[in-house]
Design an enzyme around this catalytic site. Structure first.
Site, PDB file in Angstrom:
ATOM      1  N   ASP A 125      88.807   5.665 -11.924  1.00 24.42           N
ATOM      2  CA  ASP A 125      88.862   4.189 -12.060  1.00 24.42           C
ATOM      3  C   ASP A 125      87.772   3.535 -11.386  1.00 24.42           C
ATOM      4  O   ASP A 125      87.622   2.273 -11.401  1.00 24.42           O
ATOM      5  CB  ASP A 125      90.291   3.406 -11.462  1.00 24.42           C
ATOM      6  CG  ASP A 125      90.465   2.173 -12.104  1.00 24.42           C
ATOM      7  OD1 ASP A 125      90.237   1.867 -12.991  1.00 24.42           O
ATOM      8  OD2 ASP A 125      90.570   1.232 -10.961  1.00 24.42           O
TER       9      ASP A 125
ATOM     10  N   THR B 257      91.153   6.425  -7.362  1.00 23.03           N
ATOM     11  CA  THR B 257      91.330   5.069  -7.628  1.00 23.03           C
ATOM     12  C   THR B 257      90.964   4.078  -6.537  1.00 23.03           C
ATOM     13  O   THR B 257      91.385   3.125  -6.268  1.00 23.03           O
ATOM     14  CB  THR B 257      92.932   4.830  -8.072  1.00 23.03           C
ATOM     15  OG1 THR B 257      93.768   5.228  -7.149  1.00 23.03           O
ATOM     16  CG2 THR B 257      93.486   5.204  -9.399  1.00 23.03           C
ATOM     17  N   SER B 258      90.334   4.796  -5.433  1.00 26.78           N
ATOM     18  CA  SER B 258      89.828   4.026  -4.518  1.00 26.78           C
ATOM     19  C   SER B 258      88.553   3.594  -4.502  1.00 26.78           C
ATOM     20  O   SER B 258      88.256   2.290  -4.745  1.00 26.78           O
ATOM     21  CB  SER B 258      90.039   4.901  -3.107  1.00 26.78           C
ATOM     22  OG  SER B 258      90.069   4.493  -1.932  1.00 26.78           O
ATOM     23  N   ARG B 259      87.438   4.305  -4.052  1.00 21.26           N
ATOM     24  CA  ARG B 259      85.991   3.936  -4.019  1.00 21.26           C
ATOM     25  C   ARG B 259      85.283   4.931  -4.658  1.00 21.26           C
ATOM     26  O   ARG B 259      85.387   6.128  -4.415  1.00 21.26           O
ATOM     27  CB  ARG B 259      85.411   3.540  -2.798  1.00 21.26           C
ATOM     28  CG  ARG B 259      86.157   2.222  -2.254  1.00 21.26           C
ATOM     29  CD  ARG B 259      85.609   1.032  -2.956  1.00 21.26           C
ATOM     30  NE  ARG B 259      85.909  -0.313  -2.617  1.00 21.26           N
ATOM     31  CZ  ARG B 259      86.943  -0.923  -3.012  1.00 21.26           C
ATOM     32  NH1 ARG B 259      87.672  -0.537  -4.057  1.00 21.26           N
ATOM     33  NH2 ARG B 259      87.503  -2.358  -2.621  1.00 21.26           N
TER      34      ARG B 259
ATOM     35  N   LYS C 258      98.770   2.357   2.747  1.00 28.29           N
ATOM     36  CA  LYS C 258     100.031   1.763   1.963  1.00 28.29           C
ATOM     37  C   LYS C 258     100.094   2.308   0.335  1.00 28.29           C
ATOM     38  O   LYS C 258     100.926   2.680  -0.213  1.00 28.29           O
ATOM     39  CB  LYS C 258     100.244   0.528   1.877  1.00 28.29           C
ATOM     40  CG  LYS C 258     100.656  -0.092   3.100  1.00 28.29           C
ATOM     41  CD  LYS C 258     100.623  -1.815   3.316  1.00 28.29           C
ATOM     42  CE  LYS C 258     101.204  -2.091   4.658  1.00 28.29           C
ATOM     43  NZ  LYS C 258     101.302  -3.758   4.840  1.00 28.29           N
ATOM     44  N   ILE C 259      98.895   2.347  -0.149  1.00 30.23           N
ATOM     45  CA  ILE C 259      98.904   3.033  -1.543  1.00 30.23           C
ATOM     46  C   ILE C 259      98.977   4.525  -1.634  1.00 30.23           C
ATOM     47  O   ILE C 259      99.801   4.928  -2.504  1.00 30.23           O
ATOM     48  CB  ILE C 259      97.378   2.769  -2.159  1.00 30.23           C
ATOM     49  CG1 ILE C 259      97.208   1.270  -2.109  1.00 30.23           C
ATOM     50  CG2 ILE C 259      97.193   3.443  -3.420  1.00 30.23           C
ATOM     51  CD1 ILE C 259      95.567   0.760  -2.525  1.00 30.23           C
TER      52      ILE C 259
ATOM     53  N   ASP D  28      95.738  12.976   6.537  1.00 32.10           N
ATOM     54  CA  ASP D  28      95.070  11.870   7.201  1.00 32.10           C
ATOM     55  C   ASP D  28      94.623  12.010   8.265  1.00 32.10           C
ATOM     56  O   ASP D  28      95.467  12.692   9.309  1.00 32.10           O
ATOM     57  CB  ASP D  28      96.187  10.479   6.955  1.00 32.10           C
ATOM     58  CG  ASP D  28      95.499   9.192   7.127  1.00 32.10           C
ATOM     59  OD1 ASP D  28      94.957   8.879   8.127  1.00 32.10           O
ATOM     60  OD2 ASP D  28      95.554   8.320   6.352  1.00 32.10           O
TER      61      ASP D  28
ATOM     62  N   PRO E 124      89.691   4.620   2.452  1.00 33.69           N
ATOM     63  CA  PRO E 124      88.428   3.578   1.980  1.00 33.69           C
ATOM     64  C   PRO E 124      87.085   4.464   2.145  1.00 33.69           C
ATOM     65  O   PRO E 124      87.118   5.554   2.588  1.00 33.69           O
ATOM     66  CB  PRO E 124      88.809   2.494   3.475  1.00 33.69           C
ATOM     67  CG  PRO E 124      89.414   3.525   4.439  1.00 33.69           C
ATOM     68  CD  PRO E 124      90.250   4.538   3.618  1.00 33.69           C
TER      69      PRO E 124
END
Length: 333
Positions: free
Chosen positions: A258, A232-234, A154-155, A174, A206
């Site tokens: 981030d 901005t994920s992990r 979704k992001i 993806d 993820p």
């Protein structure tokens, strides 16, 4: 039900307390991170509520089970800090907030791009010091640039739409392409093509065993010279040492993060009067073309409200024996 709330920050109480009246839920707030040495804070609680940097490994889960904790409620989407097998073995269900505001995180990724590109942070500091020079503040037009989106949950999908609005050429990657994005005409490409053609690459997958350090020496070398990388994920998606080398050789032109792999004990803390004992993070922050924010992409009113409501609903669902899609299980279970 009694809830032991770990890694508490002042804003948590501001959002959670208004929902507690007549809820049958009681929260004990603890500023400490959940680690093996702090498990005892949860004694007498039915549920522990944990955040991204709490340790929910095998040892901690075993100790939680021993003191009678019945549920783990994550107030975040990621669960890479949880040993799901151990939780399953001890019969402690794990619930998460699968989404809270895709727009919040996607918009922060855009903010990192714009700030890095147009050097907004540098211009702001200059003007406050009375320096109105434009020297070394030149940026580039986003219009017409190729933006690679690695991960179209979704992001990632919201981020792709935002960048399309800037007039960018958007490429997607993806393992499981999204049919809706394909119907809208967004092209899916293989990973090597995404890396080779992107002027800006943004990570939206993820952290799983197959995605850990997906950005490494090999993939960085495949990227365009002077490209921009946004995460901005992990933090564990990027091998920080390899990114530093790419910055030093000017292979990587910009880095906006981030999240950081070793952020535990640093992010969400005020360390202004302390020496940060992390040479890798210190080196990253020394580069003029690197921008670090402290895991704040999620931090909007709308997102905090959704995190609060979903977390408390997960606890109520568990207490009342309802099964929901928010429970996280080990692969194959």
């Amino acid at each position: 039900m009694k809830i032991a709330f770990f890694s508490y920050k002042s804003y948590d109480k501001e959002w959670f307390d208004p929902y507690l009246e007549d809820s049958g839920l009681e929260i004990d707030y603890f500023r400490v991170r959940l680690v093996a040495e702090t498990v005892h804070y949860a004694k007498g609680s039915d549920v522990i509520c944990a955040f991204v940097n709490d340790d929910l490994g095998k040892e901690v889960i075993g100790k939680l089970a021993a003191i009678g904790v019945k549920m783990i409620a994550l107030r975040c989407a990621g669960f890479n800090n949880v040993d799901l097998e151990a939780a399953e073995t001890h019969g402690i269900p794990v619930y998460r907030v699968p989404e809270y505001s895709p727009h919040a995180v996607a918009e922060h990724a855009v903010a990192l791009i714009l700030t890095l590109n147009r050097k907004i942070h540098k211009a702001y500091n200059r003007v406050r010091d009375g320096n109105f020079s434009l020297s070394r503040l030149v940026g580039f037009n986003l219009y017409g640039k190729t933006v690679g989106v690695l991960g179209t949950g979704k992001i990632g999908r919201v981020f792709a739409e935002l960048m399309k609005g800037f007039g960018c050429r958007v490429l997607l990657y993806d393992k499981f392409p999204n049919a809706e994005m394909q119907e809208k005409g967004y092209p899916y490409v293989d990973l090597s093509t995404l890396l080779r053609e992107s002027d800006i690459l943004s990570l939206h997958v993820p952290l799983l065993p197959e995605t850990a350090h997906i950005i490494n020496r090999e993939t960085l070398n495949m990227m365009k010279d002077n490209a921009m990388l946004i995460n901005t994920s992990r933090g564990g998606l990027i091998n920080a040492e390899h990114a530093i080398q790419a910055l030093r050789t000017k292979k990587l032109g910009y880095l906006g993060i981030d999240v950081y792999e070793q952020e535990e004990g640093v992010f969400f803390q005020n360390l202004q009067e302390q020496i940060i004992d992390d040479d890798t993070l210190g080196l990253l922050m020394s580069f003029p073309n690197v921008l670090v924010t402290a895991h704040q992409a999620f931090f909007t009113r709308e997102a905090l409200d959704e995190i609060t409501r979903t977390t408390l609903q997960n606890i109520r669902d568990f207490a009342e024996g309802r099964s929901t899609g928010n429970r996280v299980r080990p692969p194959g279970r």
